[in-house]
Write a protein that holds these residues in place. Structure first.
Motif, PDB file in Angstrom:
ATOM      1  N   ALA A 211      33.224 -26.281 -18.261  1.00  0.00           N
ATOM      2  CA  ALA A 211      32.227 -25.224 -18.450  1.00  0.00           C
ATOM      3  C   ALA A 211      32.837 -24.001 -19.135  1.00  0.00           C
ATOM      4  CB  ALA A 211      31.646 -24.815 -17.098  1.00  0.00           C
ATOM      5  N   LEU A 212      31.967 -23.261 -19.817  1.00  0.00           N
ATOM      6  CA  LEU A 212      32.312 -21.946 -20.350  1.00  0.00           C
ATOM      7  C   LEU A 212      31.552 -20.921 -19.517  1.00  0.00           C
ATOM      8  CD1 LEU A 212      31.808 -22.592 -24.176  1.00  0.00           C
ATOM      9  CD2 LEU A 212      33.962 -22.678 -22.879  1.00  0.00           C
ATOM     10  N   LYS A 213      32.241 -19.913 -19.054  1.00  0.00           N
ATOM     11  CA  LYS A 213      31.598 -18.860 -18.261  1.00  0.00           C
ATOM     12  C   LYS A 213      31.207 -17.716 -19.190  1.00  0.00           C
ATOM     13  CE  LYS A 213      32.334 -15.795 -14.348  1.00  0.00           C
ATOM     14  NZ  LYS A 213      33.308 -15.346 -13.333  1.00  0.00           N
ATOM     15  N   ILE A 214      29.952 -17.273 -19.077  1.00  0.00           N
ATOM     16  CA  ILE A 214      29.464 -16.145 -19.876  1.00  0.00           C
ATOM     17  C   ILE A 214      30.069 -14.861 -19.314  1.00  0.00           C
ATOM     18  CG2 ILE A 214      27.440 -14.832 -20.627  1.00  0.00           C
ATOM     19  CD1 ILE A 214      27.315 -17.644 -21.684  1.00  0.00           C
ATOM     20  N   ILE A 215      30.818 -14.136 -20.172  1.00  0.00           N
ATOM     21  CA  ILE A 215      31.421 -12.874 -19.737  1.00  0.00           C
ATOM     22  C   ILE A 215      30.877 -11.679 -20.524  1.00  0.00           C
ATOM     23  CG2 ILE A 215      33.513 -13.960 -18.829  1.00  0.00           C
ATOM     24  CD1 ILE A 215      34.945 -13.039 -21.423  1.00  0.00           C
ATOM     25  N   GLY A 216      30.009 -11.940 -21.500  1.00  0.00           N
ATOM     26  CA  GLY A 216      29.416 -10.869 -22.280  1.00  0.00           C
ATOM     27  C   GLY A 216      28.490 -11.441 -23.337  1.00  0.00           C
ATOM     28  N   GLU A 217      27.841 -10.563 -24.080  1.00  0.00           N
ATOM     29  CA  GLU A 217      26.955 -10.993 -25.170  1.00  0.00           C
ATOM     30  C   GLU A 217      27.145 -10.068 -26.356  1.00  0.00           C
ATOM     31  OE1 GLU A 217      22.287 -12.012 -26.240  1.00  0.00           O
ATOM     32  OE2 GLU A 217      22.796 -11.374 -24.210  1.00  0.00           O
ATOM     33  N   VAL A 218      27.179 -10.647 -27.542  1.00  0.00           N
ATOM     34  CA  VAL A 218      27.199  -9.873 -28.781  1.00  0.00           C
ATOM     35  C   VAL A 218      25.739  -9.648 -29.150  1.00  0.00           C
ATOM     36  CG1 VAL A 218      27.907  -9.832 -31.200  1.00  0.00           C
ATOM     37  CG2 VAL A 218      29.368 -10.955 -29.497  1.00  0.00           C
ATOM     38  N   THR A 219      25.290  -8.416 -29.071  1.00  0.00           N
ATOM     39  CA  THR A 219      23.867  -8.145 -29.322  1.00  0.00           C
ATOM     40  C   THR A 219      23.605  -7.641 -30.744  1.00  0.00           C
ATOM     41  OG1 THR A 219      24.117  -5.930 -28.393  1.00  0.00           O
ATOM     42  CG2 THR A 219      23.365  -7.677 -26.886  1.00  0.00           C
ATOM     43  N   GLN A 220      24.621  -7.192 -31.428  1.00  0.00           N
ATOM     44  CA  GLN A 220      24.464  -6.724 -32.812  1.00  0.00           C
ATOM     45  C   GLN A 220      25.252  -7.649 -33.733  1.00  0.00           C
ATOM     46  OE1 GLN A 220      22.573  -3.921 -33.707  1.00  0.00           O
ATOM     47  NE2 GLN A 220      21.928  -4.006 -31.568  1.00  0.00           N
ATOM     48  N   TRP A 221      24.537  -8.505 -34.472  1.00  0.00           N
ATOM     49  CA  TRP A 221      25.186  -9.380 -35.428  1.00  0.00           C
ATOM     50  C   TRP A 221      24.213  -9.679 -36.561  1.00  0.00           C
ATOM     51  CZ3 TRP A 221      22.878 -14.295 -35.676  1.00  0.00           C
ATOM     52  CH2 TRP A 221      22.136 -14.687 -34.563  1.00  0.00           C
TER      53      TRP A 221
ATOM     54  N   PRO B   7      15.151 -16.918 -30.257  1.00  0.00           N
ATOM     55  CA  PRO B   7      16.128 -16.256 -31.131  1.00  0.00           C
ATOM     56  C   PRO B   7      17.549 -16.711 -30.796  1.00  0.00           C
ATOM     57  CG  PRO B   7      15.161 -14.685 -29.562  1.00  0.00           C
ATOM     58  CD  PRO B   7      14.455 -15.991 -29.376  1.00  0.00           C
ATOM     59  N   GLY B   8      18.413 -16.712 -31.794  1.00  0.00           N
ATOM     60  CA  GLY B   8      19.805 -17.053 -31.581  1.00  0.00           C
ATOM     61  C   GLY B   8      20.507 -15.999 -30.743  1.00  0.00           C
ATOM     62  N   ARG B   9      21.470 -16.443 -29.962  1.00  0.00           N
ATOM     63  CA  ARG B   9      22.247 -15.540 -29.112  1.00  0.00           C
ATOM     64  C   ARG B   9      23.714 -15.926 -29.243  1.00  0.00           C
ATOM     65  NH1 ARG B   9      17.969 -13.547 -25.703  1.00  0.00           N
ATOM     66  NH2 ARG B   9      19.323 -12.382 -24.311  1.00  0.00           N
ATOM     67  N   ILE B  10      24.562 -14.924 -29.095  1.00  0.00           N
ATOM     68  CA  ILE B  10      26.001 -15.166 -29.140  1.00  0.00           C
ATOM     69  C   ILE B  10      26.618 -14.583 -27.882  1.00  0.00           C
ATOM     70  CG2 ILE B  10      28.158 -14.734 -30.363  1.00  0.00           C
ATOM     71  CD1 ILE B  10      26.411 -14.590 -32.922  1.00  0.00           C
ATOM     72  N   TYR B  11      27.290 -15.450 -27.161  1.00  0.00           N
ATOM     73  CA  TYR B  11      27.906 -15.044 -25.905  1.00  0.00           C
ATOM     74  C   TYR B  11      29.423 -15.008 -26.040  1.00  0.00           C
ATOM     75  CZ  TYR B  11      23.306 -15.900 -23.994  1.00  0.00           C
ATOM     76  OH  TYR B  11      21.959 -15.851 -23.749  1.00  0.00           O
ATOM     77  N   LEU B  12      30.023 -14.074 -25.330  1.00  0.00           N
ATOM     78  CA  LEU B  12      31.468 -14.066 -25.136  1.00  0.00           C
ATOM     79  C   LEU B  12      31.714 -14.984 -23.955  1.00  0.00           C
ATOM     80  CD1 LEU B  12      31.990 -10.215 -25.361  1.00  0.00           C
ATOM     81  CD2 LEU B  12      32.467 -11.899 -27.143  1.00  0.00           C
ATOM     82  N   VAL B  13      32.646 -15.910 -24.121  1.00  0.00           N
ATOM     83  CA  VAL B  13      32.843 -16.919 -23.087  1.00  0.00           C
ATOM     84  C   VAL B  13      34.308 -17.014 -22.656  1.00  0.00           C
ATOM     85  CG1 VAL B  13      30.847 -18.317 -23.764  1.00  0.00           C
ATOM     86  CG2 VAL B  13      33.080 -18.771 -24.806  1.00  0.00           C
ATOM     87  N   GLU B  14      34.458 -17.521 -21.459  1.00  0.00           N
ATOM     88  CA  GLU B  14      35.782 -17.774 -20.886  1.00  0.00           C
ATOM     89  C   GLU B  14      35.809 -19.238 -20.471  1.00  0.00           C
ATOM     90  OE1 GLU B  14      36.925 -16.469 -16.657  1.00  0.00           O
ATOM     91  OE2 GLU B  14      37.740 -14.910 -17.998  1.00  0.00           O
ATOM     92  N   PRO B  15      36.706 -20.033 -21.058  1.00  0.00           N
ATOM     93  CA  PRO B  15      36.796 -21.442 -20.661  1.00  0.00           C
ATOM     94  C   PRO B  15      37.266 -21.575 -19.218  1.00  0.00           C
ATOM     95  CG  PRO B  15      37.992 -21.022 -22.710  1.00  0.00           C
ATOM     96  CD  PRO B  15      37.633 -19.699 -22.131  1.00  0.00           C
ATOM     97  N   THR B  16      36.760 -22.574 -18.520  1.00  0.00           N
ATOM     98  CA  THR B  16      37.191 -22.826 -17.146  1.00  0.00           C
ATOM     99  C   THR B  16      38.196 -23.967 -17.079  1.00  0.00           C
ATOM    100  OG1 THR B  16      35.374 -24.357 -16.707  1.00  0.00           O
ATOM    101  CG2 THR B  16      34.980 -22.018 -16.208  1.00  0.00           C
ATOM    102  N   GLY B  17      38.508 -24.563 -18.226  1.00  0.00           N
ATOM    103  CA  GLY B  17      39.453 -25.671 -18.280  1.00  0.00           C
ATOM    104  C   GLY B  17      40.064 -25.774 -19.659  1.00  0.00           C
ATOM    105  N   PHE B  18      40.707 -26.884 -19.909  1.00  0.00           N
ATOM    106  CA  PHE B  18      41.417 -27.170 -21.151  1.00  0.00           C
ATOM    107  C   PHE B  18      40.471 -27.105 -22.349  1.00  0.00           C
ATOM    108  CE2 PHE B  18      42.878 -30.316 -24.274  1.00  0.00           C
ATOM    109  CZ  PHE B  18      44.158 -29.826 -24.545  1.00  0.00           C
TER     110      PHE B  18
END
Length: 144
Positions: free
Chosen positions: A106-116, A70-81
């Motif tokens: 890299a993008l760091k996972i800081i959360g997930e959108v579970t309802q979309w 299944p598709g997933r959507i993560y909230l991310v935080e960039p670690t660089g430019f």
């Protein structure tokens, strides 16, 4: 744009909520890095990781990602430019209407959108057909 203004823009983008759509099952703190198989074209190793400031673009990413999970959507935080994604900006569309970006870091996972809500089946089929036509025509993601 000068390097310092590029860096300023990158820093401004970091202040927004940023998303990454995928089919990978990840957890908080995991890193999404370049070098994995691209979802488009011939499936070469991607030189960039893609992200967006719009949920809709992330939904497309989750729906178009390769794999049966299944598709997933993560909230991310960039670690660089981060920079505008030329696949969805001035090289193909004026401006950056999808607020789509890319990074070699890299993008760091800081959360997930579970309802979309996914796109309607006919819209998703049309987009998958367009991606397949592009693949057959040899159109690749801009990786420069």
């Amino acid at each position: 744009m000068t390097t310092s203004s590029n860096e300023e823009k990158s820093n401004e983008l970091r202040a927004q909520t940023l998303y990454h759509g995928t089919k990978a099952n990840l957890k908080l703190g995991d890193l999404i890095e370049p070098g994995f198989t691209s979802n488009f074209g011939k499936g070469k190793k991607a030189a960039f990781v893609y992200l967006s400031a719009t949920l809709n673009a992330a939904i497309w990413g989750a729906e178009l990602a390769l794999g049966e999970q299944p598709g997933r959507i993560y909230l991310v935080e960039p670690t660089g430019f981060i920079e505008d994604d030329p696949n969805l900006t001035d090289k193909k569309f004026p401006g950056n209407p999808t607020k789509s970006y890319r990074t070699k870091h890299a993008l760091k996972i800081i959360g997930e959108v579970t309802q979309w809500q996914g796109h309607p089946p006919e819209e998703l089929k049309a987009m998958k057909d367009a991606v397949e036509r592009a693949r057959q025509m040899g159109i690749e993601a801009i990786e420069e």
